[in-house]
Scaffold this motif. Structure first.
Motif, mmCIF file in Angstrom:
data_model
loop_
_atom_site.group_PDB
_atom_site.id
_atom_site.type_symbol
_atom_site.label_atom_id
_atom_site.label_comp_id
_atom_site.label_asym_id
_atom_site.label_seq_id
_atom_site.Cartn_x
_atom_site.Cartn_y
_atom_site.Cartn_z
ATOM 1 N N ILE A 122 0.767 -1.190 0.206
ATOM 2 C CA ILE A 122 0.137 -0.049 -0.028
ATOM 3 C C ILE A 122 0.799 1.196 -0.003
ATOM 4 N N VAL A 123 0.688 1.983 -0.756
ATOM 5 C CA VAL A 123 1.379 3.503 -1.126
ATOM 6 C C VAL A 123 0.431 4.560 -1.178
ATOM 7 N N THR A 124 0.799 5.679 -0.366
ATOM 8 C CA THR A 124 0.156 6.839 -0.640
ATOM 9 C C THR A 124 0.908 7.972 -0.927
ATOM 10 N N ILE A 125 0.201 8.842 -1.573
ATOM 11 C CA ILE A 125 0.851 10.360 -1.808
ATOM 12 C C ILE A 125 0.049 11.292 -1.357
ATOM 13 N N GLU A 126 0.204 12.018 -0.216
ATOM 14 C CA GLU A 126 -0.533 12.849 0.300
ATOM 15 C C GLU A 126 -0.020 14.262 0.592
ATOM 16 N N ASP A 127 -0.951 15.274 1.017
ATOM 17 C CA ASP A 127 -0.575 16.571 0.999
ATOM 18 C C ASP A 127 -1.483 17.387 2.076
ATOM 19 N N PRO A 128 -1.082 17.353 3.197
ATOM 20 C CA PRO A 128 0.022 16.672 3.858
ATOM 21 C C PRO A 128 -0.155 15.332 4.312
ATOM 22 N N ILE A 129 0.847 14.548 4.988
ATOM 23 C CA ILE A 129 0.187 13.500 5.570
ATOM 24 C C ILE A 129 -0.183 13.781 7.004
ATOM 25 N N ILE A 158 2.340 1.044 5.742
ATOM 26 C CA ILE A 158 1.893 1.708 4.713
ATOM 27 C C ILE A 158 2.900 2.673 4.315
ATOM 28 N N ASN A 159 3.222 2.868 3.001
ATOM 29 C CA ASN A 159 4.461 3.486 2.499
ATOM 30 C C ASN A 159 3.844 5.180 2.150
ATOM 31 N N GLN A 160 4.188 6.001 3.019
ATOM 32 C CA GLN A 160 3.472 7.150 2.710
ATOM 33 C C GLN A 160 4.512 8.258 2.431
ATOM 34 N N THR A 206 4.730 16.197 -7.056
ATOM 35 C CA THR A 206 3.553 16.651 -7.189
ATOM 36 C C THR A 206 2.567 15.200 -6.910
ATOM 37 N N PHE A 207 1.202 15.574 -7.016
ATOM 38 C CA PHE A 207 0.416 14.186 -7.240
ATOM 39 C C PHE A 207 0.860 13.491 -8.531
ATOM 40 N N ALA A 208 0.741 14.172 -9.593
ATOM 41 C CA ALA A 208 1.140 13.588 -10.676
ATOM 42 C C ALA A 208 2.461 12.985 -10.811
ATOM 43 N N SER A 209 3.533 13.643 -10.552
ATOM 44 C CA SER A 209 4.615 12.825 -10.637
ATOM 45 C C SER A 209 5.116 12.017 -9.517
ATOM 46 N N ILE A 227 -3.261 2.120 -3.982
ATOM 47 C CA ILE A 227 -2.810 3.393 -3.918
ATOM 48 C C ILE A 227 -3.594 4.497 -3.491
ATOM 49 N N LEU A 228 -3.257 5.465 -2.709
ATOM 50 C CA LEU A 228 -4.112 6.408 -2.142
ATOM 51 C C LEU A 228 -3.385 7.700 -2.780
ATOM 52 N N VAL A 229 -4.275 8.332 -3.631
ATOM 53 C CA VAL A 229 -3.884 9.773 -4.115
ATOM 54 C C VAL A 229 -4.625 10.788 -3.166
#
Ligand SMILES: [Zn+2]
Length: 735
Positions: free
Chosen positions: A347-354, A361-363, A373-376, A389-391
């Motif tokens: 499970i991987v997340t990309i967050e703003d902010p965490i 979970i890899n954040q 960025t969210f996209a990159s 994936i959590l965006v």
């Protein structure tokens, strides 16, 4: 007569060489030679003090052991004290006793005597100690002094060092032993906010005062005003706690730290922005002991819950959670991740902010400065063989496209969107520019949600008063009929809920399961109405319907549902109005610093209150006759009066109405005046309301008991009207 320098030489505390060095330095330094000798390490300050005491025939004191009289501080203003290096200790035999390090200057003594309006008696003290005392005590405004005096100081706040979280290393130096008023005030605010279940603390500077507000269960509430002159030290204090640059006051800064308070670890996220009147601070409190929500605790009805569980256990597809800022989207997604987390899944997340760090979970935090960025970030994540994936949020077409494509190629993707309801989310995605087939084929579920306050279980009651019931029917008739509400509930207000009638929040959900039929409609770019109609064929409830259910079972009130959904707009074809809880923006679930309509209203109310400067007096007494006499007495003098007939009601009204002053009886049913006073003093919000105890008991014991509990004054029954009024006026003036 021997001079100080001669005495120092004679006692061999300095040498001629020392003196020559100091004299060389004195040119241009504009400092007395003995100060330079200390500064240059030729002479110990203790020795200087001892010798000076003999030479000038003045007592030398240690400021640590001195009792300081705050009244004496008023005789010499801060800037004068600073300029002359003199600290006023007390008035003794008609003269102001001043601690000074350099008392031989006659003109300085004359000046100080003129400023104080009385003769002065200098005593000797160390220069640094004097400077420290000036900084420490001049910051104590009367109101703060009273507040500190009133609040029982059981606050223990400890800083948990960052980077050593596992060991919970407690920093002793930073907080221990530091008893300056600013440190105390900062601790008090933090401790009180945690006790009050606040999610955010706002410290806002204005021209004449600094407002402290808390957000509790989504609502901002004014807690206290502090003097402007304490503001900068309070900002510095908070910057020190969160490791921010204290010299930087013109740029926004963000920081974080962890504190241990009431034996709980609380993470603080601090945001500071410069405003016209100074730096505004917002502290978000993330309570470690409360963060984890299980999926079952979110507030979903059983049918919705099983559908949601099904969707989040699929091997691929897109699950979207939507709603305005502060509607609990993040909690829902974390609960979902917690539910499906297992060692077989990456499970991987990309967050703003965490928001919360979760084990297993890899954040990844969004970081535009480092080109994340969210996209990159999402592109990089896809190369890391993820299952789930959590965006954090879909804001633009690029992110949307990558996320939706990923959800078609063996990944389960979670994300959020700022939309009002489930069906309009589809339209929003189309508006972003996403291909209809891409949306249709990948969407598994859309969850729209809002948070409503839960009626406090401690004081929940059915509304039975005929007039109140009628009013509710007038206001919410359609709603009551449509959702067949046979009983109406409210929270009467109790100690547990701080007399608000509400305790914590729960979510209401609108869940759109994307069936084959709905998929087809989306791909065909069907209208919102058509999609809604198809959704209706399977079990689908709107937010308002879900809210109606929660109001019927007495979990929340109709007003709450109205606030977040809008009652007139419960028909399917009309969108619910935007929630008041925050403004739409690109800030994810962060604190919204903009004002919502409700907040603007609050400000308007405050202004109205300020215009209407009449003081409100709360009279707490169980004897109706006494209440009447007091009411007449205060009203005839231009005060507003509210009454309470026992201690419990008194405390409730103190919290709800925030009177300017309270007249408190001692012997009362339900709760006595001493206990009530203690309760009023236990929260910052009410701690500074002056309380006058009024009782027939004229013995000293109850007087002491009352004053110990935090009463400001004491008047015996039968009372003298003029005397009582005079005391009230005095207390209000002080305030
Ligand atoms: Zn309650």
């Amino acid at each position: 007569m021997t001079t100080l320098i001669e005495a120092l030489l004679k006692e061999k505390l300095i040498t001629f060489d020392n003196l020559q060095d100091a004299e060389a330095k004195q040119i241009g330094a504009q400092k007395p030679i003995h100060e330079l000798l200390v500064e240059m390490d030729f002479l110990k300050e203790e020795d200087l003090l001892r010798v000076a005491s003999k030479v000038f025939n003045l007592p030398a004191i240690s400021l640590d052991n001195e009792k300081i009289d705050s009244q004496a501080l008023k005789l010499v203003q801060y800037d004068k004290a600073k300029r002359y290096g003199a600290f006023p200790l007390r008035v003794q035999e008609g003269k102001l006793v001043l601690a000074m390090s350099n008392p031989q200057d006659v003109t300085v003594l004359d000046d100080l005597s003129a400023i104080a309006g009385m003769g002065v008696t200098p005593v000797l003290a160390k220069k640094n100690d004097i400077a420290e005392c000036i900084d420490k005590y001049y910051l104590v405004d009367d109101s703060i002094y009273d507040l500190m005096k009133n609040i029982v100081d059981d606050t223990k706040v400890e800083l948990v060092k960052e980077g050593k979280e596992d060991q919970s290393f407690l920093d002793a130096d930073v907080l221990k032993g530091d008893r300056s008023p600013v440190v105390k005030l900062a601790n008090l605010i933090l401790s009180d906010a945690v006790k009050s279940r606040a999610s955010d603390i706002h410290i806002e500077p204005y021209e004449d005062f600094v407002e402290v507000r808390y957000r509790i269960d989504g609502y901002l509430k004014n807690i206290m005003k502090i003097p402007v002159k304490m503001h900068s030290s309070l900002v510095v204090r908070i910057k020190i706690l969160s490791d921010l640059d204290i010299s930087e006051t013109r740029s926004p800064q963000d920081g974080r730290c962890s504190i241990l308070i009431h034996e709980r670890k609380v993470d603080l996220r601090i945001s500071i922005i410069p405003t016209f009147h100074g730096e505004k601070i917002v502290i978000r409190l993330l309570d470690k002991s409360q963060e984890k929500k299980y999926i079952e605790q979110l507030g979903m009805e059983p049918g919705d819950l099983s559908a949601f569980k099904e969707a989040i256990q699929k091997p691929q597809g897109m699950v979207l959670v939507t709603g305005p800022t502060g509607s609990g989207k993040t909690s829902t997604l974390y609960a979902a991740l917690g539910f499906i987390k297992s060692e077989t899944k990456n499970i991987v997340t990309i967050e703003d902010p965490i928001e919360y760090l979760t084990e297993g979970i890899n954040q990844i935090p969004v970081n535009p400065a480092k080109n994340v960025t969210f996209a990159s970030g999402l592109k990089s994540i896809l190369r890391q063989d993820p299952n789930v994936i959590l965006v954090g949020e879909i804001r633009d077409l690029e992110t949307a496209e990558i996320a939706f494509r990923a959800s078609l190629t063996g990944h389960l993707v979670f994300s959020t969107l700022h939309t009002n309801n489930a069906v309009s989310t589809v339209i929003r995605l189309l508006d972003l520019g996403l291909e209809p087939y891409l949306i249709g084929s990948s969407l598994a579920m859309i969850v729209a949600q809002r948070l409503v306050r839960i009626i406090c279980p401690g004081c929940r009651q059915e509304i039975t008063d005929a007039q109140e019931v009628r009013q509710m029917h007038e206001k919410f008739g359609i709603f009551i009929q449509r959702y067949k509400l046979e009983k109406l509930y409210k929270g009467a207000g109790c100690e547990t809920c701080n007399y608000t009638g509400f305790l914590n929040r729960t979510a209401i959900f609108e869940i759109l399961k994307v069936s084959e039929k709905v998929k087809k409609l989306i791909s065909e770019k069907a209208s919102e109405d058509e999609i809604m109609k198809a959704a209706r064929e399977s079990r689908f409830r709107t937010l308002a319907e879900a809210g109606g259910e929660k109001a019927r079972s007495g979990v929340t009130t109709i007003e709450e549902v109205e606030r977040v959904c809008g009652i007139q707009e419960i028909d399917f074809d009309i969108q619910p109005k935007e929630s008041y809880q925050g403004t739409k923006g690109s800030d994810g679930e962060k604190t919204s610093l903009e004002s919502s309509p409700r907040e603007v209203n609050e400000v308007a109310n405050e202004l109205r209150k300020a215009v209407n400067k009449r003081h409100t007096v709360l009279i707490v007494d169980d004897e109706p006759d006494i209440r009447t006499i007091l009411t007449v007495c205060f009203e005839s003098c231009g005060y507003n009066v509210i009454e309470a007939e026992d201690g419990e009601e008194g405390v409730k009204k103190a919290y709800r109405d925030k009177p300017s002053l309270i007249i408190m009886d001692v012997m009362m049913p339900k709760m006595d005046g001493v206990t009530a006073t203690k309760k009023i003093r236990s929260h910052l919000e009410t701690a500074s309301i002056p309380i006058v105890m009024l009782t027939a008991k004229s013995d000293k014991t109850s007087e002491i008991e009352g004053l110990d509990a935090g009463a400001d004054d004491y008047v015996n029954k039968p009372f003298d009207r003029d005397k009582l009024l005079a005391r009230v006026r005095m207390l209000l003036r002080k305030k």
